[in-house]
Design a protein around this motif. Sequence first.
Motif, PDB file in Angstrom:
ATOM      1  N   TRP A   1       8.240   3.693  15.716  1.00 25.64           N
ATOM      2  CA  TRP A   1       8.901   4.551  16.703  1.00 25.64           C
ATOM      3  C   TRP A   1      10.259   3.973  17.106  1.00 25.64           C
ATOM      4  CZ3 TRP A   1       8.807   9.246  18.679  1.00 25.64           C
ATOM      5  CH2 TRP A   1       9.306   9.495  19.954  1.00 25.64           C
ATOM      6  N   GLN A   2      11.306   4.737  16.807  1.00 25.05           N
ATOM      7  CA  GLN A   2      12.680   4.391  17.189  1.00 25.05           C
ATOM      8  C   GLN A   2      13.097   2.994  16.708  1.00 25.05           C
ATOM      9  OE1 GLN A   2      12.696   5.133  21.472  1.00 25.05           O
ATOM     10  NE2 GLN A   2      13.200   7.277  21.143  1.00 25.05           N
ATOM     11  N   ARG A   3      12.578   2.594  15.552  1.00 25.47           N
ATOM     12  CA  ARG A   3      12.942   1.296  14.967  1.00 25.47           C
ATOM     13  C   ARG A   3      13.173   1.476  13.471  1.00 25.47           C
ATOM     14  NH1 ARG A   3       9.987  -0.300  19.408  1.00 25.47           N
ATOM     15  NH2 ARG A   3      10.580  -2.280  20.385  1.00 25.47           N
ATOM     16  N   GLU A   4      14.289   2.092  13.155  1.00 27.65           N
ATOM     17  CA  GLU A   4      14.600   2.400  11.765  1.00 27.65           C
ATOM     18  C   GLU A   4      14.765   1.141  10.928  1.00 27.65           C
ATOM     19  OE1 GLU A   4      14.868   4.696   8.541  1.00 27.65           O
ATOM     20  OE2 GLU A   4      14.491   5.445  10.573  1.00 27.65           O
ATOM     21  N   ARG A   5      15.403   0.136  11.486  1.00 25.84           N
ATOM     22  CA  ARG A   5      15.627  -1.094  10.719  1.00 25.84           C
ATOM     23  C   ARG A   5      14.307  -1.771  10.375  1.00 25.84           C
ATOM     24  NH1 ARG A   5      19.836  -5.274  13.177  1.00 25.84           N
ATOM     25  NH2 ARG A   5      21.139  -3.423  12.813  1.00 25.84           N
ATOM     26  N   GLU A   6      13.408  -1.896  11.379  1.00 28.93           N
ATOM     27  CA  GLU A   6      12.103  -2.510  11.112  1.00 28.93           C
ATOM     28  C   GLU A   6      11.287  -1.673  10.122  1.00 28.93           C
ATOM     29  OE1 GLU A   6      13.463  -2.347  14.141  1.00 28.93           O
ATOM     30  OE2 GLU A   6      12.676  -3.919  15.474  1.00 28.93           O
ATOM     31  N   THR A   7      11.436  -0.344  10.218  1.00 33.39           N
ATOM     32  CA  THR A   7      10.723   0.529   9.287  1.00 33.39           C
ATOM     33  C   THR A   7      11.181   0.280   7.858  1.00 33.39           C
ATOM     34  OG1 THR A   7      10.432   2.253  10.969  1.00 33.39           O
ATOM     35  CG2 THR A   7      10.257   2.938   8.661  1.00 33.39           C
ATOM     36  N   GLN A   8      12.478   0.270   7.638  1.00 33.50           N
ATOM     37  CA  GLN A   8      13.003   0.046   6.292  1.00 33.50           C
ATOM     38  C   GLN A   8      12.608  -1.325   5.758  1.00 33.50           C
ATOM     39  OE1 GLN A   8      17.230   0.724   6.457  1.00 33.50           O
ATOM     40  NE2 GLN A   8      17.025   2.924   6.753  1.00 33.50           N
ATOM     41  N   ALA A   9      12.559  -2.316   6.639  1.00 30.50           N
ATOM     42  CA  ALA A   9      12.274  -3.690   6.214  1.00 30.50           C
ATOM     43  C   ALA A   9      10.840  -3.874   5.734  1.00 30.50           C
ATOM     44  CB  ALA A   9      12.561  -4.660   7.355  1.00 30.50           C
ATOM     45  N   CYS A  10       9.927  -2.977   6.125  1.00 29.85           N
ATOM     46  CA  CYS A  10       8.524  -3.176   5.751  1.00 29.85           C
ATOM     47  C   CYS A  10       8.083  -2.291   4.594  1.00 29.85           C
ATOM     48  CB  CYS A  10       7.611  -2.999   6.960  1.00 29.85           C
ATOM     49  SG  CYS A  10       7.526  -1.316   7.570  1.00 29.85           S
TER      50      CYS A  10
ATOM     51  N   THR B   1       8.877  -1.283   0.406  1.00 25.91           N
ATOM     52  CA  THR B   1       9.594  -1.605  -0.832  1.00 25.91           C
ATOM     53  C   THR B   1      10.469  -0.427  -1.216  1.00 25.91           C
ATOM     54  OG1 THR B   1       7.867  -0.684  -2.273  1.00 25.91           O
ATOM     55  CG2 THR B   1       7.628  -3.008  -1.613  1.00 25.91           C
ATOM     56  N   ASP B   2      11.349  -0.640  -2.181  1.00 27.28           N
ATOM     57  CA  ASP B   2      12.251   0.429  -2.614  1.00 27.28           C
ATOM     58  C   ASP B   2      11.493   1.631  -3.172  1.00 27.28           C
ATOM     59  OD1 ASP B   2      14.397  -1.091  -1.861  1.00 27.28           O
ATOM     60  OD2 ASP B   2      14.812  -1.864  -3.876  1.00 27.28           O
ATOM     61  N   ASP B   3      10.306   1.381  -3.747  1.00 30.58           N
ATOM     62  CA  ASP B   3       9.538   2.501  -4.294  1.00 30.58           C
ATOM     63  C   ASP B   3       8.437   2.977  -3.347  1.00 30.58           C
ATOM     64  OD1 ASP B   3       8.205   0.132  -4.656  1.00 30.58           O
ATOM     65  OD2 ASP B   3       7.558   0.525  -6.701  1.00 30.58           O
ATOM     66  N   GLY B   4       8.559   2.637  -2.043  1.00 24.86           N
ATOM     67  CA  GLY B   4       7.736   3.274  -1.025  1.00 24.86           C
ATOM     68  C   GLY B   4       6.415   2.634  -0.672  1.00 24.86           C
ATOM     69  N   TYR B   5       6.175   1.398  -1.097  1.00 21.26           N
ATOM     70  CA  TYR B   5       4.948   0.700  -0.722  1.00 21.26           C
ATOM     71  C   TYR B   5       5.134   0.007   0.623  1.00 21.26           C
ATOM     72  CZ  TYR B   5       2.719   1.210  -5.316  1.00 21.26           C
ATOM     73  OH  TYR B   5       2.125   1.708  -6.444  1.00 21.26           O
ATOM     74  N   PHE B   6       4.126   0.135   1.494  1.00 13.77           N
ATOM     75  CA  PHE B   6       4.146  -0.590   2.765  1.00 13.77           C
ATOM     76  C   PHE B   6       3.704  -2.027   2.523  1.00 13.77           C
ATOM     77  CE2 PHE B   6       1.804  -2.121   6.536  1.00 13.77           C
ATOM     78  CZ  PHE B   6       2.870  -2.185   7.427  1.00 13.77           C
ATOM     79  N   MET B   7       4.512  -2.977   2.991  1.00 12.23           N
ATOM     80  CA  MET B   7       4.209  -4.396   2.794  1.00 12.23           C
ATOM     81  C   MET B   7       3.381  -4.885   3.981  1.00 12.23           C
ATOM     82  SD  MET B   7       7.859  -5.729   1.224  1.00 12.23           S
ATOM     83  CE  MET B   7       8.843  -5.136   2.602  1.00 12.23           C
ATOM     84  N   THR B   8       2.132  -5.242   3.700  1.00 12.98           N
ATOM     85  CA  THR B   8       1.192  -5.544   4.787  1.00 12.98           C
ATOM     86  C   THR B   8       1.397  -6.912   5.418  1.00 12.98           C
ATOM     87  OG1 THR B   8      -0.474  -6.561   3.345  1.00 12.98           O
ATOM     88  CG2 THR B   8      -0.544  -4.141   3.592  1.00 12.98           C
TER      89      THR B   8
ATOM     90  N   VAL C   1       0.826  -1.208   0.000  1.00  5.87           N
ATOM     91  CA  VAL C   1       0.000   0.000   0.000  1.00  5.87           C
ATOM     92  C   VAL C   1       0.861   1.259   0.000  1.00  5.87           C
ATOM     93  CG1 VAL C   1      -1.844   1.232   1.198  1.00  5.87           C
ATOM     94  CG2 VAL C   1      -1.696  -1.252   1.401  1.00  5.87           C
ATOM     95  N   LYS C   2       0.409   2.238  -0.769  1.00 10.22           N
ATOM     96  CA  LYS C   2       1.028   3.561  -0.754  1.00 10.22           C
ATOM     97  C   LYS C   2      -0.085   4.607  -0.706  1.00 10.22           C
ATOM     98  CE  LYS C   2       4.514   4.433  -3.570  1.00 10.22           C
ATOM     99  NZ  LYS C   2       5.256   4.769  -4.827  1.00 10.22           N
ATOM    100  N   GLY C   3       0.034   5.562   0.209  1.00  9.68           N
ATOM    101  CA  GLY C   3      -0.993   6.591   0.318  1.00  9.68           C
ATOM    102  C   GLY C   3      -0.704   7.524   1.475  1.00  9.68           C
ATOM    103  N   PRO C   4      -1.467   8.615   1.595  1.00 13.52           N
ATOM    104  CA  PRO C   4      -1.206   9.615   2.647  1.00 13.52           C
ATOM    105  C   PRO C   4      -1.510   9.115   4.049  1.00 13.52           C
ATOM    106  CG  PRO C   4      -3.261  10.104   1.524  1.00 13.52           C
ATOM    107  CD  PRO C   4      -2.609   8.991   0.753  1.00 13.52           C
ATOM    108  N   GLN C   5      -2.229   7.982   4.156  1.00 17.98           N
ATOM    109  CA  GLN C   5      -2.554   7.427   5.468  1.00 17.98           C
ATOM    110  C   GLN C   5      -1.489   6.458   5.980  1.00 17.98           C
ATOM    111  OE1 GLN C   5      -3.648   6.339   2.555  1.00 17.98           O
ATOM    112  NE2 GLN C   5      -5.126   4.660   2.713  1.00 17.98           N
ATOM    113  N   VAL C   6      -0.492   6.138   5.176  1.00 23.93           N
ATOM    114  CA  VAL C   6       0.547   5.183   5.588  1.00 23.93           C
ATOM    115  C   VAL C   6       1.492   5.851   6.586  1.00 23.93           C
ATOM    116  CG1 VAL C   6       2.492   3.766   4.829  1.00 23.93           C
ATOM    117  CG2 VAL C   6       0.414   3.906   3.424  1.00 23.93           C
ATOM    118  N   MET C   7       1.736   5.162   7.688  1.00 27.36           N
ATOM    119  CA  MET C   7       2.517   5.700   8.813  1.00 27.36           C
ATOM    120  C   MET C   7       3.867   6.270   8.383  1.00 27.36           C
ATOM    121  SD  MET C   7       4.175   2.350  10.661  1.00 27.36           S
ATOM    122  CE  MET C   7       5.303   1.264   9.744  1.00 27.36           C
TER     123      MET C   7
END
Length: 554
Positions: free
Chosen positions: A413-422, A424-431, A403-409
């Motif tokens: 909080w303070q978990r950069e590695r977990e954030t990057q892991a979820c 995709t390279d083009d900014g989609y959140f993997m659910t 998912v990609k959209g203005p509602q995506v978090m």
Amino acid sequence: MDNQRGSHIPESLNRYGYSNIIDVFERACKDYALKPAFTSFGRTLNYAELHELVNAFAVYLQRETDLKPGDRIAIQLPNLIQYPVVLFGALKAGLVIVNTNPLYSPREMQHQFADSGARALVIHKSMAHNAEKILANTNIEKVFLTQVGDLHGFVKRHLLNAAVKYLKKMEPEFYLPGALHLRQVLLKYIGQQPEPVSIKPSDTAVLQYTGGTTGLSKGAVLSHANLISNMLQGVDVLDEAPVGCVETTIAPLPLYHIYAFTISLVVMGYGGHSVLIPNPRDIDGFVKELKKWQMTAFMGLNTLFIGMCNHPSFRTIDFSQFTLTISGGCALTHKAADLWKEVTGCEIMEGYGLTETSPVVSINRPGAIQLGTIGVPVAATEVAILDPEGEPVLEGTPGELCVKGPQVMVGYWQRERETQACFTDDGYFMTGDVAVREPGGYLRIVDRAKDMILVSGFNVYPNEVEDVFCSHPAILECAAIGVADEHSGEAVKLIAVARDEIPDIKELKDWSKERLTRYKIPKYIEFVADLPKTNVGKVLRRKLKEQQAADKVA
């Protein structure tokens, strides 16, 4: 964290020019001052009364604490009218909300308070004994205590509070020196105005912790832009529904949960009335409360729909003004949807979302419901269905919903590695959810990728098995999990709750042969008294798997 996520609100949806949640609140209080806003335990606050109490709390925070904009305040309350008072009051002072489940254990409370760095806590007295055990291990300096009846009149206030403490014995003794009584705090500054605080769309509004059903909970950073965008996406959907559809909205799900939290903002945007249900598991009390209102909307989930429809008195409620039902939180079964429509005359609009998406991603729009799907993406939202290599799949082929959209978090909080892991390279959140795209753009969730059962190399999705068995007249509810099997790697096990008498297992399996492919038929079927659930009624498959593993060891 990506500095772009959570920083903008779609102009095409933002007809009132909102920049933050307080803008929504202030407009509602101005335009709908004398209309009812929230009700709980028989006490209704209209928008003008709510505004006055919110201002009083904000003034106290500014004048008598050293809390600054950006500091975190935890709210640990059931569905009481105190919740919106402290929520909007804290936001007005520029604070960040940490929504906390009132049923948390001391260990869970400590994790969330310490992880968020919360400096203040608003808590119901029934949970204060748990807070006492862990506050020394957190940064919390200010504690505000409240009781059920604190915003009621003199007589009812004392009766309610005494009943909870002495009759129901729900307030164990505690020792929290220096704790403040919320009622006294509010009374001190009634009628006064807080100092204005500049709140940008990109500022963090809420740290919304994931349910923790699959491990240690993480705080999803939701900005004002995230939440306003999702609220406006909801308004865009409901603009197609009958006028006045949220005039009297029944809100049985807890406001600390993101589903109910955002829906309450949508209702507020229309000047609607949210009737808060503190304990939806008390079906007798719930139905009794419903008889007091001519409800127009109901926000629930699968287990609640079934429970209500199976209560004999529910059918005697006046549904003449009832026009809207929204389902979220877990998969809606055909059985629940059909039963609800039969009893109430209202179709269920099933939607889909996650904590990380504020929460709504897609929904069945009014007049265009396709049962068994989660509808189409809400406005300004892109979805991609990807294979394990990150490539798009063909229509009708299962893949991970992204998912990609203005509602995506903004991120965790303070978990950069977990954030990057979820992402995709083009900014989609993997659910982590497996979905298919059907003709017309409708989406259908197949299941959680981590809940998928692998039987002899074949994928079995628990939702499909559960939907079939829930249609059997002898089964009230059920859950399918995978268990180890020496021949097939995994086998399907169904754990069910019987409606009355437990049916014959062999006959049940034979019945399913006409409805499921052979490898999807449960090898094992077990009946139990009830299924473990989260506080919002979602079945905990993880807990069932743990119980099965423990039983095997024993």
